[in-house]
Write an enzyme that holds these catalytic residues in place. Structure first.
Site, short mmCIF file in Angstrom:
data_model
loop_
_atom_site.label_atom_id
_atom_site.label_comp_id
_atom_site.label_asym_id
_atom_site.label_seq_id
_atom_site.Cartn_x
_atom_site.Cartn_y
_atom_site.Cartn_z
N GLU A 130 -6.67 -6.38 4.24
CA GLU A 130 -6.51 -4.93 4.03
C GLU A 130 -5.07 -4.60 3.67
OE1 GLU A 130 -7.59 -2.05 3.65
OE2 GLU A 130 -9.23 -1.47 4.95
N ASP A 134 -4.97 2.85 8.80
CA ASP A 134 -4.43 4.17 9.11
C ASP A 134 -5.26 4.73 10.27
OD1 ASP A 134 -3.56 6.81 8.97
OD2 ASP A 134 -3.81 7.03 6.84
P1 IMP Z 1 -8.20 4.64 7.13
O1 IMP Z 1 -9.67 4.63 6.99
O2 IMP Z 1 -7.69 6.01 7.51
O3 IMP Z 1 -7.66 3.57 8.06
O4 IMP Z 1 -7.59 4.41 5.70
C1 IMP Z 1 -7.65 3.20 5.08
C2 IMP Z 1 -7.37 3.30 3.60
O5 IMP Z 1 -6.70 4.51 3.24
C3 IMP Z 1 -6.42 2.19 3.20
O6 IMP Z 1 -7.12 1.03 2.88
C4 IMP Z 1 -5.69 2.81 2.02
O7 IMP Z 1 -6.40 2.58 0.84
C5 IMP Z 1 -5.66 4.29 2.32
N1 IMP Z 1 -4.38 4.71 2.92
C6 IMP Z 1 -4.13 5.01 4.21
N2 IMP Z 1 -2.84 5.34 4.40
C7 IMP Z 1 -2.25 5.24 3.19
C8 IMP Z 1 -0.90 5.44 2.73
O8 IMP Z 1 0.05 5.76 3.46
N3 IMP Z 1 -0.70 5.21 1.41
C9 IMP Z 1 -1.69 4.83 0.55
N4 IMP Z 1 -2.94 4.63 0.94
C10 IMP Z 1 -3.23 4.83 2.25
#
Ligand code: IMP
Length: 214
Positions: A130, A134
């Protein structure tokens, strides 16, 4: 002049004086795109060094096992390519594409698969690769999806961990860097599909982000 194209530049004083609309116009154009980066968080050299170290640990841990990388598009494109070359073992690479962000900078919380696995992972030793974890919502979704395919075991390698925003906890076996609660781009990570080709990880100037609708 366009000195910004020569290297990873930090922003100048225009950010302090211009309105958000001016900034978007000036820094989201094709010439001055690097000025949208507020600061470099992880340099190209630091990325290289850490990925080599991760590769050595993974090679030791997976010695004698049939390893499959499942890399998450598009963010983990660069990371998976460099990490695979740092792991001195036979391995295969598959790609899966998820969507949760669309063109926004805050997760919608709804995940769906845009491109699924190409090969069976049944009875294989699978490592999810990954770009960033986030909230953890995407990873949880992917974890459940891959577990339904009965791998021999499943682990996670994330280049970046943004712990402050976590909503779902999952064990991340290998982590590259912990990052603060800021929107980061570069080395595969995008904002509205741009900045993936920056060779470093940088923090995007908050003024460049389109405000989320309330
Ligand atoms: P989550 O489901 O919130 O953990 O987000 C995961 C996905 O969101 C990652 O695989 C990224 O593609 C995108 N993402 C989360 N934070 C960022 C960031 O700061 N910059 C760019 N993409 C992000």
């Amino acid at each position: 002049m366009l000195n910004s194209l020569a290297g990873p530049m930090i922003v100048g004083t225009l950010f302090e004086t211009a309105s958000p609309d001016d900034l978007k116009t000036q820094y989201c154009g094709v010439h001055m795109w690097r000025e949208a980066i507020q600061r470099v968080l992880i340099s190209e050299a630091e990325l290289h060094c850490r990925i080599q170290a991760l590769g050595r640990v993974i090679a030791t841990d997976y010695q004698g096992r049939e390893l499959v990388f499942v890399a998450v598009l598009k963010g983990a494109l660069m990371f998976s390519a460099d990490l695979a070359r740092a792991v001195d073992l036979p391995l295969t690479i598959d790609y899966i594409a998820l969507s949760s962000y669309g063109n926004r900078h805050v997760s919608s919380g709804r995940v769906h698969i845009l491109k699924d696995l190409s090969e069976s992972i049944a009875n294989k030793h699978v490592l999810i690769v990954e770009d960033i974890v986030d909230t953890g919502i995407s990873l949880q979704y992917l974890w459940d999806h891959l577990m339904s395919h009965h791998p021999a075991d499943l682990n996670v390698c994330a280049l970046l961990d943004k712990r402050a925003r976590r909503r779902v906890e999952l064990p991340i076996k290998y982590t590259g860097f912990d990052v603060p609660d800021a929107f980061v781009v570069g080395y595969g990570l995008d904002y509205q599909q741009r900045y993936r080709n920056l060779p470093f990880i940088g923090i995007l100037h908050p003024e460049v982000l389109t405000p989320e609708p309330r």
